[in-house]
Design a protein around this motif. Sequence first.
Motif, PDB file in Angstrom:
ATOM      1  N   SER A   1      39.841  44.022  50.735  1.00 28.75           N
ATOM      2  CA  SER A   1      39.801  43.060  49.626  1.00 28.75           C
ATOM      3  C   SER A   1      40.831  43.478  48.577  1.00 28.75           C
ATOM      4  O   SER A   1      41.043  44.673  48.357  1.00 28.75           O
ATOM      5  CB  SER A   1      38.408  43.040  48.983  1.00 28.75           C
TER       6      SER A   1
ATOM      7  N   THR B   1      34.117  42.809  37.838  1.00 31.42           N
ATOM      8  CA  THR B   1      35.509  42.639  37.436  1.00 31.42           C
ATOM      9  C   THR B   1      35.606  41.634  36.303  1.00 31.42           C
ATOM     10  O   THR B   1      34.736  40.771  36.131  1.00 31.42           O
ATOM     11  CB  THR B   1      36.382  42.132  38.607  1.00 31.42           C
TER      12      THR B   1
ATOM     13  N   PHE C   1      43.202  42.502  44.731  1.00 26.44           N
ATOM     14  CA  PHE C   1      43.393  41.784  43.475  1.00 26.44           C
ATOM     15  C   PHE C   1      44.867  41.866  43.095  1.00 26.44           C
ATOM     16  O   PHE C   1      45.434  42.956  43.024  1.00 26.44           O
ATOM     17  CB  PHE C   1      42.570  42.404  42.343  1.00 26.44           C
ATOM     18  N   GLU C   2      45.472  40.726  42.818  1.00 32.60           N
ATOM     19  CA  GLU C   2      46.820  40.715  42.247  1.00 32.60           C
ATOM     20  C   GLU C   2      46.693  40.853  40.739  1.00 32.60           C
ATOM     21  O   GLU C   2      45.954  40.100  40.092  1.00 32.60           O
ATOM     22  CB  GLU C   2      47.552  39.414  42.586  1.00 32.60           C
TER      23      GLU C   2
ATOM     24  N   PHE D   1      43.054  43.666  32.992  1.00 30.79           N
ATOM     25  CA  PHE D   1      42.186  43.762  34.172  1.00 30.79           C
ATOM     26  C   PHE D   1      41.126  44.819  33.912  1.00 30.79           C
ATOM     27  O   PHE D   1      41.417  45.902  33.395  1.00 30.79           O
ATOM     28  CB  PHE D   1      43.010  44.132  35.408  1.00 30.79           C
TER      29      PHE D   1
ATOM     30  N   GLN E   1      38.924  39.364  34.899  1.00 29.83           N
ATOM     31  CA  GLN E   1      40.340  39.041  35.040  1.00 29.83           C
ATOM     32  C   GLN E   1      40.547  37.604  34.595  1.00 29.83           C
ATOM     33  O   GLN E   1      39.765  36.718  34.945  1.00 29.83           O
ATOM     34  CB  GLN E   1      40.788  39.232  36.490  1.00 29.83           C
TER      35      GLN E   1
ATOM     36  N   GLN F   1      31.003  41.301  42.274  1.00 25.59           N
ATOM     37  CA  GLN F   1      31.570  41.054  43.592  1.00 25.59           C
ATOM     38  C   GLN F   1      31.206  42.168  44.573  1.00 25.59           C
ATOM     39  O   GLN F   1      31.107  43.333  44.194  1.00 25.59           O
ATOM     40  CB  GLN F   1      33.093  40.955  43.517  1.00 25.59           C
TER      41      GLN F   1
END
Length: 229
Positions: free
Chosen positions: A198, A183, A200-201, A208, A185, A192
């Motif tokens: 799990s 990822t 992600f915001e 992103f 961000q 990861q």
Amino acid sequence: MKVTLHSLVFFLFFLCKLGDLQAQVLVHEEPRHHPVFQNDEIRILNVLLPPGDTTQYHIHHTPSVFILLTSTLTGSQLKGAAPSGGKSTAGSMYFENLSAPHLRVHRVWNMDKDTFHVMDIELLASDTGFVRRPLAMTNLALEIDTPWVRAYRLSLSKEKNFILNNNKRSLMLIALDGARVQTKQNGKTQQQTLQPGSFFEIKRGQSFFLKSNGSHVLQFALLEMPKIE
């Protein structure tokens, strides 16, 4: 002190009603529903119910998206109704408008040998509706479309990417199964290992990047919330 039969019956009735009220808690206060994230738009409850365990009677009082992460035999009972049973399907998701007058008071128990895992995502914003059309991207399928939320299914095969640049939407990405990903961000790149649930915001104005490093097709739920003025 003389106690009449009528007084005793009234007192016992009062104790029963008091216990009944105390047994009904708001869903985010029920011990198996673990709040793991909240902002002005949503509250995420990570629900874990071990084999043989039963929740308290609890009250659902907001529109909600449910994301099922295990295939589990469960039972449930609406307050004052007969119990029923069924089996969840891992990876499925659905929406329910549970705001008044559609409140639901129930309890749930696990009749299986493994832990029951579900994400209960409460939609806290008012019904403002969407000003933008749904996302149209490769590997992204719209499954739920309501004024409160849109829910997409993202499927990524090995080495495939999901990229948002100059994002103008409020999004939450949730892993539906175990995944090894890369990822990027807020300028930070990470390798990861994700677990089911799990998340992600992805805020408005953020970019992103997600790349699958797994050997099988990875599944994610992407939730889009309407704009709050």
